[in-house]
Design a protein around this motif. Sequence first.
Motif, PDB file in Angstrom:
ATOM      1  N   PRO A   1       0.836  -1.210   0.000  1.00 53.66           N
ATOM      2  CA  PRO A   1       0.000   0.000   0.000  1.00 53.66           C
ATOM      3  C   PRO A   1       0.870   1.259   0.000  1.00 53.66           C
ATOM      4  CG  PRO A   1      -0.660  -1.512   1.759  1.00 53.66           C
ATOM      5  CD  PRO A   1       0.595  -2.055   1.160  1.00 53.66           C
ATOM      6  N   LEU A   2       0.308   2.332  -0.500  1.00 55.97           N
ATOM      7  CA  LEU A   2       1.040   3.592  -0.606  1.00 55.97           C
ATOM      8  C   LEU A   2       1.585   4.048   0.740  1.00 55.97           C
ATOM      9  CD1 LEU A   2       2.004   6.043  -2.195  1.00 55.97           C
ATOM     10  CD2 LEU A   2      -0.266   7.036  -1.889  1.00 55.97           C
ATOM     11  N   PHE A   3       0.803   3.934   1.810  1.00 54.99           N
ATOM     12  CA  PHE A   3       1.288   4.412   3.104  1.00 54.99           C
ATOM     13  C   PHE A   3       2.509   3.624   3.560  1.00 54.99           C
ATOM     14  CE2 PHE A   3      -1.246   0.992   4.916  1.00 54.99           C
ATOM     15  CZ  PHE A   3      -0.648   0.700   6.129  1.00 54.99           C
ATOM     16  N   VAL A   4       2.570   2.338   3.240  1.00 52.04           N
ATOM     17  CA  VAL A   4       3.728   1.517   3.606  1.00 52.04           C
ATOM     18  C   VAL A   4       4.945   1.941   2.791  1.00 52.04           C
ATOM     19  CG1 VAL A   4       4.656  -0.841   3.626  1.00 52.04           C
ATOM     20  CG2 VAL A   4       2.286  -0.423   4.333  1.00 52.04           C
ATOM     21  N   THR A   5       4.743   2.202   1.520  1.00 51.83           N
ATOM     22  CA  THR A   5       5.841   2.655   0.659  1.00 51.83           C
ATOM     23  C   THR A   5       6.381   4.001   1.131  1.00 51.83           C
ATOM     24  OG1 THR A   5       4.822   1.484  -1.186  1.00 51.83           O
ATOM     25  CG2 THR A   5       6.481   3.126  -1.735  1.00 51.83           C
ATOM     26  N   LEU A   6       5.481   4.914   1.489  1.00 50.57           N
ATOM     27  CA  LEU A   6       5.918   6.228   1.991  1.00 50.57           C
ATOM     28  C   LEU A   6       6.683   6.085   3.305  1.00 50.57           C
ATOM     29  CD1 LEU A   6       2.730   8.362   1.298  1.00 50.57           C
ATOM     30  CD2 LEU A   6       4.934   8.539   0.135  1.00 50.57           C
ATOM     31  N   LEU A   7       6.197   5.225   4.183  1.00 50.50           N
ATOM     32  CA  LEU A   7       6.873   5.005   5.468  1.00 50.50           C
ATOM     33  C   LEU A   7       8.253   4.398   5.239  1.00 50.50           C
ATOM     34  CD1 LEU A   7       6.809   5.139   8.534  1.00 50.50           C
ATOM     35  CD2 LEU A   7       5.610   2.928   8.530  1.00 50.50           C
ATOM     36  N   ALA A   8       8.347   3.439   4.339  1.00 50.59           N
ATOM     37  CA  ALA A   8       9.646   2.825   4.040  1.00 50.59           C
ATOM     38  C   ALA A   8      10.620   3.854   3.482  1.00 50.59           C
ATOM     39  CB  ALA A   8       9.463   1.677   3.049  1.00 50.59           C
ATOM     40  N   ARG A   9      10.148   4.717   2.611  1.00 50.63           N
ATOM     41  CA  ARG A   9      11.012   5.763   2.043  1.00 50.63           C
ATOM     42  C   ARG A   9      11.516   6.697   3.140  1.00 50.63           C
ATOM     43  NH1 ARG A   9       8.010   9.008  -2.116  1.00 50.63           N
ATOM     44  NH2 ARG A   9       7.793   6.955  -3.040  1.00 50.63           N
ATOM     45  N   GLU A  10      10.633   7.051   4.074  1.00 54.50           N
ATOM     46  CA  GLU A  10      11.035   7.918   5.188  1.00 54.50           C
ATOM     47  C   GLU A  10      12.091   7.236   6.043  1.00 54.50           C
ATOM     48  OE1 GLU A  10      11.161  11.280   7.646  1.00 54.50           O
ATOM     49  OE2 GLU A  10      10.311  11.035   5.653  1.00 54.50           O
ATOM     50  N   VAL A  11      11.917   5.949   6.316  1.00 61.10           N
ATOM     51  CA  VAL A  11      12.901   5.194   7.108  1.00 61.10           C
ATOM     52  C   VAL A  11      14.231   5.127   6.366  1.00 61.10           C
ATOM     53  CG1 VAL A  11      13.463   2.905   8.011  1.00 61.10           C
ATOM     54  CG2 VAL A  11      11.184   3.873   8.401  1.00 61.10           C
TER      55      VAL A  11
ATOM     56  N   ARG B   1      14.254   4.328  11.598  1.00 62.16           N
ATOM     57  CA  ARG B   1      12.947   3.948  12.133  1.00 62.16           C
ATOM     58  C   ARG B   1      12.511   4.840  13.300  1.00 62.16           C
ATOM     59  NH1 ARG B   1      11.824  -1.622  10.173  1.00 62.16           N
ATOM     60  NH2 ARG B   1      13.657  -2.117   8.942  1.00 62.16           N
ATOM     61  N   THR B   2      13.451   5.209  14.136  1.00 67.02           N
ATOM     62  CA  THR B   2      13.123   6.057  15.288  1.00 67.02           C
ATOM     63  C   THR B   2      12.631   7.424  14.829  1.00 67.02           C
ATOM     64  OG1 THR B   2      14.754   4.901  16.635  1.00 67.02           O
ATOM     65  CG2 THR B   2      14.022   7.059  17.419  1.00 67.02           C
ATOM     66  N   ARG B   3      13.380   8.068  13.943  1.00 62.37           N
ATOM     67  CA  ARG B   3      12.988   9.403  13.465  1.00 62.37           C
ATOM     68  C   ARG B   3      11.684   9.356  12.668  1.00 62.37           C
ATOM     69  NH1 ARG B   3      18.809  10.468  11.793  1.00 62.37           N
ATOM     70  NH2 ARG B   3      19.722  11.292  13.694  1.00 62.37           N
ATOM     71  N   ALA B   4      11.523   8.321  11.854  1.00 62.38           N
ATOM     72  CA  ALA B   4      10.274   8.180  11.096  1.00 62.38           C
ATOM     73  C   ALA B   4       9.098   8.025  12.054  1.00 62.38           C
ATOM     74  CB  ALA B   4      10.359   6.993  10.141  1.00 62.38           C
ATOM     75  N   GLY B   5       9.274   7.211  13.087  1.00 64.11           N
ATOM     76  CA  GLY B   5       8.224   7.027  14.081  1.00 64.11           C
ATOM     77  C   GLY B   5       7.888   8.314  14.798  1.00 64.11           C
ATOM     78  N   GLU B   6       8.909   9.062  15.181  1.00 59.34           N
ATOM     79  CA  GLU B   6       8.679  10.349  15.848  1.00 59.34           C
ATOM     80  C   GLU B   6       7.927  11.303  14.932  1.00 59.34           C
ATOM     81  OE1 GLU B   6      12.649  11.533  16.866  1.00 59.34           O
ATOM     82  OE2 GLU B   6      12.696  10.279  18.669  1.00 59.34           O
TER      83      GLU B   6
END
Length: 129
Positions: free
Chosen positions: A17-27, A32-37
């Motif tokens: 899904p798009l949200f997973v792809t966007l999250l992976a790109r951010e990581v 992972r810590t900064r993306a989560g924050e």
Amino acid sequence: MSAAARIDLSAWGERPPLFVTLLAREVEQSNRTRAGERIGMSRSAVTLVLANKYPSPSTAGIERRVMDTLGRIDCAALDGVITVEQCQTYRERPAPTHNPMAMQHWRACQHCPNNPNCANREEANRAIH
């Protein structure tokens, strides 16, 4: 994990899904810590989502957080902020040959760094040379 590390999304199947792809790109761009924050979640929650092992039966809340935070793009052609979906719609539509202004925008989309097809072309050219 280095910023250049690729995130394995194979647990999501062929087309995550798009949200997973966007999250992976951010990581990939931070960690992972900064993306989560940035999206208001813990590092472990980010890890579970990316591995498609999030314990909740619904990821709607996570999807909303990711899309609200990471799903916006500064569009140089429109001189404003648009959603990822709007960006995709603009770049994937047929060339609007009937409208010079729309054609100018469409051409800009074809060479935009936010266009994954453009990025893939650049990677292919680097591999050839």
